[in-house]
Write an enzyme that holds these catalytic residues in place. Structure first.
Site, PDB file in Angstrom:
ATOM      1  N   SER A 110      83.170  30.733  20.429  1.00  0.00           N
ATOM      2  CA  SER A 110      84.048  29.566  20.392  1.00  0.00           C
ATOM      3  C   SER A 110      83.222  28.301  20.165  1.00  0.00           C
ATOM      4  O   SER A 110      82.447  28.230  19.218  1.00  0.00           O
ATOM      5  CB  SER A 110      84.866  29.498  21.695  1.00  0.00           C
ATOM      6  OG  SER A 110      85.935  28.592  21.566  1.00  0.00           O
ATOM      7  N   GLU A 204      86.696  32.233  12.431  1.00  0.00           N
ATOM      8  CA  GLU A 204      87.842  32.414  13.328  1.00  0.00           C
ATOM      9  C   GLU A 204      88.166  31.057  13.943  1.00  0.00           C
ATOM     10  O   GLU A 204      87.347  30.136  13.920  1.00  0.00           O
ATOM     11  CB  GLU A 204      87.540  33.444  14.419  1.00  0.00           C
ATOM     12  CG  GLU A 204      86.421  33.074  15.371  1.00  0.00           C
ATOM     13  CD  GLU A 204      86.855  32.202  16.542  1.00  0.00           C
ATOM     14  OE1 GLU A 204      88.016  32.347  17.009  1.00  0.00           O
ATOM     15  OE2 GLU A 204      86.049  31.378  17.004  1.00  0.00           O
ATOM     16  N   HIS A 269      89.270  34.795  19.614  1.00  0.00           N
ATOM     17  CA  HIS A 269      90.031  34.485  20.830  1.00  0.00           C
ATOM     18  C   HIS A 269      91.116  35.533  21.073  1.00  0.00           C
ATOM     19  O   HIS A 269      92.306  35.217  21.185  1.00  0.00           O
ATOM     20  CB  HIS A 269      90.642  33.094  20.703  1.00  0.00           C
ATOM     21  CG  HIS A 269      89.624  31.992  20.717  1.00  0.00           C
ATOM     22  ND1 HIS A 269      88.874  31.672  19.599  1.00  0.00           N
ATOM     23  CD2 HIS A 269      89.224  31.147  21.707  1.00  0.00           C
ATOM     24  CE1 HIS A 269      88.070  30.666  19.900  1.00  0.00           C
ATOM     25  NE2 HIS A 269      88.258  30.333  21.162  1.00  0.00           N
TER      26      HIS A 269
END
Length: 295
Positions: A110, A204, A269
């Site tokens: 992330s 992503e 995620h």
């Protein structure tokens, strides 16, 4: 350079380079990590009382990361969670000192994409784009893949996805780079920018509208960062709306490269996310949805 494997008895340092870490999720993750036969050293920023959107001050987060890396007993530095803030501390880290301390494993995902780029570029080390332990997505499957990646990396050199499908067919070999799209786009112009030339790019993101994803892809395209790319591995787009328009957008903005591209590879995620080694050489087979990490 590939860091040494983690061994039973080693020390993993849990750090919080970005957002505040929920105490209950830390306590839930610690028995899992300690069950691997390692000591887990929890950083002060991980335990800090929540205040705003950062776990602690930039100076404190940079010091926690630096101290963990310079500690000779620590073999792996693992980010507890993402959120926001990793970029803010990069200029406060003494990368020369970290380089002199020798190779260690760094893992997380992330927002931590910013630190992956920094470690890859400044230290020349492979890193692990892995699930974050202090999150609700650190399930048994995700934890086991991370454990194997640390202790038995040869056992997970072949990474497959049951959810993937080819957007552009074919195979390609290159260096695995990338991670979170927003962090890659916002890192353009910084010393950690690097390049996707001769690389297989992982992308992503989470909670982004399709037009914002378009804007970030366009930023990467116009900057030239994607010039010479060899392939794309697209992960999850959780809470980004209808996947159909995102899929079409990827073909629209990235299809012109004519390189293999796989959709919905299952990392990011989402539950059961695999750990993927950034900086490693790998072969992508878009038709079978397979990443083969090379020795």
């Amino acid at each position: 350079m590939r860091p040494p494997e983690t061994r039973p008895g080693d020390t993993i340092a849990l750090v919080a380079p970005a957002g505040p870490v929920p105490a209950d999720l830390v306590e839930k993750a610690l028995p899992v990590l300690r069950g691997w036969g390692v000591e887990v050293r929890v950083g002060d920023c991980v335990r800090a009382a929540p205040s705003g959107y950062l776990s602690a001050s930039d100076e404190a987060r940079a010091a926690e990361f630096t101290q963990a890396w310079l500690d000779p007993t620590v073999t792996c530095v693992l980010a507890a969670r993402g959120g926001y803030g990793s970029q803010r501390m990069l200029d406060l880290v003494d990368w020369t000192a970290l380089g002199a301390a020798g190779p260690k494993t760094f893992a997380g995902s992330s927002d931590v994409t910013a630190l992956h780029r920094a470690v890859n570029v400044h230290l020349g080390l492979e890193t692990l784009f892995s699930p974050l332990p202090a999150t609700t997505l650190f399930d048994a499957v995700a934890a086991e893949h991370l454990r194997l990646s640390l202790f038995e990396p040869d056992a997970v050199r072949t990474i497959t996805s049951s959810t993937s499908s080819p957007l552009m067919p074919g195979t390609a070999t290159g260096t695995l780079i990338g991670g979170n799209l927003a962090l890659l786009a916002s890192g353009l112009g910084a010393s950690e920018q690097g390049s996707a030339r001769d690389a297989i790019v992982l992308l992503e993101d989470v909670t982004e509208n399709v037009y914002r994803i378009d804007r970030m892809l366009t930023q990467l395209l116009r900057s030239g960062w994607l010039d010479g790319v060899r392939g794309f591995v697209l992960g999850s787009w959780e809470s980004c709306g209808d996947p159909g328009p995102i899929r079409s957008l990827m073909l629209d903005r990235l299809g012109a490269f004519g390189v293999p591209m796989v959709w919905e590879f299952g990392f990011g995620h989402v539950p059961a996310s695999p750990t993927i080694p950034l900086g490693a050489q790998a072969t992508l087979d878009a038709d079978t949805g397979t990443l083969q990490v090379l020795p």
